[in-house]
Each structure stands twice: as structure tokens, then as C-alpha cells.
Design a protein around this motif. Structure first.
Motif, PDB file in Angstrom:
ATOM      1  N   VAL A 196      38.168  51.821  94.152  1.00 21.04           N
ATOM      2  CA  VAL A 196      37.892  52.749  93.065  1.00 21.04           C
ATOM      3  C   VAL A 196      39.162  53.481  92.634  1.00 21.04           C
ATOM      4  CG1 VAL A 196      37.248  54.716  94.545  1.00 21.04           C
ATOM      5  CG2 VAL A 196      36.255  54.496  92.240  1.00 21.04           C
ATOM      6  N   ARG A 197      40.100  53.680  93.572  1.00 20.78           N
ATOM      7  CA  ARG A 197      41.376  54.302  93.194  1.00 20.78           C
ATOM      8  C   ARG A 197      42.263  53.314  92.433  1.00 20.78           C
ATOM      9  NH1 ARG A 197      43.315  59.190  94.813  1.00 20.78           N
ATOM     10  NH2 ARG A 197      41.883  60.409  96.089  1.00 20.78           N
ATOM     11  N   PHE A 198      42.194  52.051  92.789  1.00 18.05           N
ATOM     12  CA  PHE A 198      42.977  51.069  92.039  1.00 18.05           C
ATOM     13  C   PHE A 198      42.543  51.010  90.580  1.00 18.05           C
ATOM     14  CE2 PHE A 198      43.561  48.816  96.257  1.00 18.05           C
ATOM     15  CZ  PHE A 198      44.914  49.061  96.336  1.00 18.05           C
ATOM     16  N   LEU A 199      41.234  51.124  90.343  1.00 16.76           N
ATOM     17  CA  LEU A 199      40.698  50.794  89.023  1.00 16.76           C
ATOM     18  C   LEU A 199      39.943  51.915  88.335  1.00 16.76           C
ATOM     19  CD1 LEU A 199      39.245  47.348  90.117  1.00 16.76           C
ATOM     20  CD2 LEU A 199      41.248  47.652  88.661  1.00 16.76           C
ATOM     21  N   GLY A 200      39.363  52.834  89.095  1.00 17.69           N
ATOM     22  CA  GLY A 200      38.381  53.745  88.547  1.00 17.69           C
ATOM     23  C   GLY A 200      38.937  54.913  87.760  1.00 17.69           C
ATOM     24  N   THR A 201      38.017  55.586  87.077  1.00 16.75           N
ATOM     25  CA  THR A 201      38.346  56.829  86.395  1.00 16.75           C
ATOM     26  C   THR A 201      38.358  57.957  87.425  1.00 16.75           C
ATOM     27  OG1 THR A 201      36.037  57.402  85.969  1.00 16.75           O
ATOM     28  CG2 THR A 201      37.152  55.997  84.346  1.00 16.75           C
ATOM     29  N   PRO A 202      38.960  59.105  87.107  1.00 17.28           N
ATOM     30  CA  PRO A 202      38.942  60.225  88.050  1.00 17.28           C
ATOM     31  C   PRO A 202      37.532  60.618  88.491  1.00 17.28           C
ATOM     32  CG  PRO A 202      40.549  60.634  86.316  1.00 17.28           C
ATOM     33  CD  PRO A 202      39.809  59.396  85.920  1.00 17.28           C
ATOM     34  N   GLU A 203      36.581  60.555  87.565  1.00 22.58           N
ATOM     35  CA  GLU A 203      35.203  60.907  87.907  1.00 22.58           C
ATOM     36  C   GLU A 203      34.599  59.887  88.867  1.00 22.58           C
ATOM     37  OE1 GLU A 203      36.575  62.735  84.280  1.00 22.58           O
ATOM     38  OE2 GLU A 203      36.405  60.597  84.806  1.00 22.58           O
ATOM     39  N   GLN A 204      34.874  58.618  88.647  1.00 20.26           N
ATOM     40  CA  GLN A 204      34.369  57.578  89.547  1.00 20.26           C
ATOM     41  C   GLN A 204      34.997  57.698  90.927  1.00 20.26           C
ATOM     42  OE1 GLN A 204      35.445  54.220  87.129  1.00 20.26           O
ATOM     43  NE2 GLN A 204      33.374  53.971  86.296  1.00 20.26           N
ATOM     44  N   ILE A 205      36.285  57.982  90.969  1.00 25.10           N
ATOM     45  CA  ILE A 205      36.975  58.144  92.246  1.00 25.10           C
ATOM     46  C   ILE A 205      36.341  59.272  93.047  1.00 25.10           C
ATOM     47  CG2 ILE A 205      39.148  58.838  93.324  1.00 25.10           C
ATOM     48  CD1 ILE A 205      40.581  57.435  90.972  1.00 25.10           C
ATOM     49  N   ALA A 206      36.129  60.402  92.419  1.00 28.18           N
ATOM     50  CA  ALA A 206      35.560  61.552  93.116  1.00 28.18           C
ATOM     51  C   ALA A 206      34.168  61.244  93.641  1.00 28.18           C
ATOM     52  CB  ALA A 206      35.517  62.760  92.176  1.00 28.18           C
ATOM     53  N   ALA A 207      33.339  60.574  92.845  1.00 26.11           N
ATOM     54  CA  ALA A 207      31.964  60.290  93.251  1.00 26.11           C
ATOM     55  C   ALA A 207      31.902  59.301  94.406  1.00 26.11           C
ATOM     56  CB  ALA A 207      31.172  59.755  92.057  1.00 26.11           C
ATOM     57  N   VAL A 208      32.662  58.211  94.312  1.00 24.13           N
ATOM     58  CA  VAL A 208      32.619  57.181  95.354  1.00 24.13           C
ATOM     59  C   VAL A 208      33.203  57.706  96.658  1.00 24.13           C
ATOM     60  CG1 VAL A 208      33.546  54.937  96.054  1.00 24.13           C
ATOM     61  CG2 VAL A 208      32.602  55.247  93.757  1.00 24.13           C
ATOM     62  N   GLU A 209      34.294  58.431  96.594  1.00 22.63           N
ATOM     63  CA  GLU A 209      34.919  58.913  97.824  1.00 22.63           C
ATOM     64  C   GLU A 209      34.043  59.947  98.528  1.00 22.63           C
ATOM     65  OE1 GLU A 209      39.010  59.970  97.044  1.00 22.63           O
ATOM     66  OE2 GLU A 209      39.589  57.868  97.345  1.00 22.63           O
ATOM     67  N   GLU A 210      33.366  60.792  97.765  1.00 25.14           N
ATOM     68  CA  GLU A 210      32.435  61.720  98.407  1.00 25.14           C
ATOM     69  C   GLU A 210      31.278  60.961  99.042  1.00 25.14           C
ATOM     70  OE1 GLU A 210      29.500  65.531  97.416  1.00 25.14           O
ATOM     71  OE2 GLU A 210      30.727  64.649  95.816  1.00 25.14           O
ATOM     72  N   LEU A 211      30.744  59.978  98.327  1.00 25.74           N
ATOM     73  CA  LEU A 211      29.604  59.216  98.822  1.00 25.74           C
ATOM     74  C   LEU A 211      29.906  58.510 100.139  1.00 25.74           C
ATOM     75  CD1 LEU A 211      26.769  57.924  98.362  1.00 25.74           C
ATOM     76  CD2 LEU A 211      27.972  56.077  97.160  1.00 25.74           C
TER      77      LEU A 211
END
Length: 417
Positions: free
Chosen positions: A114-129
């Protein structure tokens, strides 16, 4: 992806050795934790290799120890560590069990997708999950197969297809999918829950090595993902960065640390056997009372250890260099920086393979005929290294380094470079 899509959290159990201990705070403490986990895995590594069972308990061990959260944000219970530490932790686990080291290394890679490809919002959501729940990642992204076919259905994407290899997906909580949107050239990555009817495992992994990686085939049948969860897409369009392509040298260095860890484990295990069991040769004319005093045994261990130390220095250099870029400004990475990192990783990988195969083969020369018994299990190191080192031809890595040296050319990003 939304938390509603996932199963119940897989938090550590209260009866584990780490249940009443805080999350490690430094790189050294994480390496100590990895050594503890490795010691547990080493106890029955031979028996588990022979049995070849799905490694549910081994993955549970990685979760309970917290190793799966090493790269996760501190605020969600993760380690907040760098890739430099993650590689060393993967290597430590690989010493004890190459299969579980591979699973952990791949988990780190897919958790970073998600860090390679994602938006900041996606990064935050996936990493918390994944961090808060200690979820484990697998991936169905084998590029030698046809891409999964993606169709757009309103606000959702629908994935279909088959992948020959899907390492770790069967024992994972989350699976990374990749495919091409039908009628376009758009590649789309998405993270989905692994436990769903649309992910069907082939249960056909039956190789001579890395037996516990669950690297068999998988069918993807009508797996639905919201367009909002298409990694890096905004308004259904993707804005590429050089940083996106760092996933390839990153995973190639995952491979490299796996090989080095296996080789280190082979030499350490052989040395313990030589000390305890190997007998001196009684017909050499300079007879010794102990095998550890035999000149040819001392010479061989000295040679092999020296080569491993040299490989380790190169691998650590690559880990330090790529870690600095991975944790830096995503917008600032240049093609030249990326290419030079890829060359360094290619050099490290080829040396790790060559030295690892030599170590895992020559240890029998210094342990003796009885060390070939299946119950000793020294063969697993060679089988594991030989199996995975065929992932992509090492000759191409030598060529990449050669073109850099002679022509000052850096490798173009591909699925394997």
C-alpha cells in the motif's frame, strides 16, 4: 479496504511467552525477539519439514511474538522499524526455518504494497487495520501467469483468474491481488480478505524445498473490491511514481536475505553437529582425538564462514541503502537512484545464492556420512535454497551488474528487476 470486510482480530493469545512483555522498542530488541522465535522453530524444524503440514501454528507464532507488526505504525501497536531491521529479522527466522522466513519476508513486502502504490488515505487505513489486528499478508501476484481479469461493475471491481503460485495466501488474513482492467492497460492492485468463497486454493504445492510456504495455486472467482480500494487510484486514474517500482528490488532483497539466512543456519547447524557427533579420521597419519582438531575440517569451516561474512556485509549494505529510500520521500525518488539500488541488490543476490549453495552442499564434507540421515535433516538447507533460488534466473542478475559496470546502464523496471 474497510474493517467490516475482515474476520475477527487475531491478537496475541494470553498464554504466549510474549503476552506480558512490551513491544520491542529498538532494532536490537526486535532482533532478540526474532532470535527467540527462531529458537522455538528450530526445536522441531526437521520434523515439520518432513510432515509438510500447512503452517498455521508457525504463522500464529509470528503473530503472537509481534514480528508481523515490525513495520507497522507505533500508534497502532507496531514496531515502527525500518526495512533494514525487517531484512535482518527475516534472515534470523530463515536460519531456523527457511519456509517461515520466506513467509515473513513476503508478509513484510505485501504489507508495504500500500505504501508502494496507495494514496495517503489508503496507507493510513491499511496500516492501522493490519497492525492493530496483527493480520498476516499473502499475495497472488505471480507475473509469469496471465494477469487476473478485472471488470468494472458500478462502484466495484471484480477479479477473476488463476495464479500458479500464491505464497502464504492460505495462511493469511489479507491477500494482495493484481490484475488488468478489461479493455485497458491499467494494472490494479487491491487488498482483500483471504477467508472468502471467491479465493479457492489448489493445495498443490509439492516441491523438494520450502515445503511449508503454501506456495500452491489459487483461483480467484468473482472477488469484489470497491473502486475506492484500488491502490493509488483517484477518480479511477493512477498517477505513477518511480517509487511504485521499488517493490521489485525490495522483494529481490527479501529473496537475498532468505538465502543468506538459510546458509547461515546450515553452517551453524553443521558446526553444532561437528562438535557433538562427527568423528575424527583415524587413517590420516596425524590422527586427532576430536573432529574439531582435524585440519581439513577447520580449513573448510574457516573458508565457508569467511565467505558468509563477506556476503553478509554486501547484503547489509544493500539493506541500508534501500531502506533509506523506502522510508524517504516517495515523490523524490529518481530513476537513477532506483536503478543503482537494483544493481546492488542484484550483486548481493548472486553472491548469496552462489555462497549459499556451496555452504549447504559442503557441510556434508565436514559432518560425515552419518550426517546424511533423514533424522538429522541437514539436506533441508540445500533443498530450500535450491528451490527458491530458481525463482528467476540468476544469470540475468549477473548481466545487470555487468551492463552497469561496462556501459553505466541501470536496469529498466520489470516484474523481476
Amino acid at each position: 479496504m474497510s474493517t467490516e470486510q475482515t474476520e475477527q482480530p487475531t491478537l496475541p493469545r494470553p498464554d504466549t511467552p510474549w503476552s506480558d512483555r512490551p513491544t520491542p522498542a529498538t532494532a536490537e530488541e526486535w532482533l532478540e525477539r526474532a532470535a527467540e522465535v527462531g529458537a522455538v522453530l528450530a526445536v522441531d524444524a526437521v520434523e515439520r519439514d518432513h510432515a509438510g503440514l500447512t503452517p498455521h501454528s508457525e504463522v500464529r507464532l509470528l503473530k503472537d511474538s509481534g514480528l508481523v507488526t515490525l513495520l507497522g505504525p507505533v500508534e497502532h501497536g507496531g514496531g515502527g522499524q525500518t526495512w533494514e531491521t525487517a531484512y535482518r529479522v527475516e534472515r534470523e527466522i530463515s536460519k531456523a526455518d527457511g519456509s517461515i522466513g520466506q513467509l515473513l519476508g513476503y508478509h513484510y513486502l505485501w504489507a508495504w504494497a500500500v505504501r508502494f502504490l496507495g494514496t495517503p488515505e489508503q496507507i493510513a487505513a491499511v496500516e492501522e487495520l493490519y497492525t492493530a489486528n496483527r493480520y498476516f499478508f499473502g499475495g497472488a501476484v505471480n507475473p509469469r501467469d496471465k494477469d487476473l481479469v478485472i471488470t468494472s461493475d458500478g462502484d466495484e471491481l471484480v477479479f477473476n483468474g488463476r495464479k500458479t503460485f500464491s505464497t502464504g495466501s492460505k495462511v493469511s488474513d489479507l491477500t494482495v491481488l493484481e490484475g488488468v482492467l478489461e479493455g485497458t492497460d491499467k494494472h490494479i492492485f487491491a487488498i482483500v480478505p483471504s477467508a472468502q468463497d471467491g479465493i479457492v486454493y489448489g493445495d498443490d504445492w509439492d516441491n523438494i524445498g520450502q515445503r511449508l510456504t503454501e506456495s500452491g495455486s489459487v483461483r480467484i472467482e468473482n472477488v469484489r473490491v470497491s473502486w475506492d480500494d484500488a491502490a493509488g487510484y483517484v477518480n479511477r486514474e493512477f498517477r505513477p511514481l518511480v517509487y511504485n517500482t521499488l517493490n521489485l528490488p525490495t522483494i529481490q532483497l527479501v529473496f537475498t536475505n532468505l538465502y543468506l539466512g538459510i546458509a547461515q543456519g546450515a553452517l551453524e547447524t553443521a558446526a553444532a553437529y561437528t562438535r557433538s557427533t562427527t568423528r575424527p579420521w583415524p587413517y590420516g597419519g596425524d590422527n586427532k582425538d576430536s573432529a574439531v582438531d582435524e585440519w581439513y575440517i577447520l580449513e573448510a569451516y574457516g573458508d565457508l564462514q569467511s565467505k558468509l561474512w563477506a556476503v553478509e556485509a554486501l547484503v547489509d549494505r544493500a539493506g541500508e541503502r534501500i531502506s533509506a529510500i523506502l522510508h524517504g520521500d516517495r515523490e523524490a525518488v529518481t530513476a537513477r537512484q532506483r536503478g543503482e539500488i537494483a544493481v546492488l541488490v542484484a550483486a548481493a543476490k548472486q553472491r548469496a545464492i552462489d555462497t549459499g549453495l556451496e555452504v549447504s552442499s559442503r557441510i556434508f564434507e565436514v559432518t560425515g556420512a552419518r550426517a546424511t540421515a533423514s533424522s538429522v535433516g541437514l539436506d533441508r538447507f540445500w533443498r530450500n535454497l535450491r528451490t527458491h533460488s530458481l525463482h528467476d534466473p540468476v544469470a540475468y542478475k549477473r548481466r545487470e551488474v555487468g551492463r552497469y559496470v561496462l556501459l553505466d546502464e541501470i536496469p529498466e523496471p520489470t516484474w523481476y528487476t
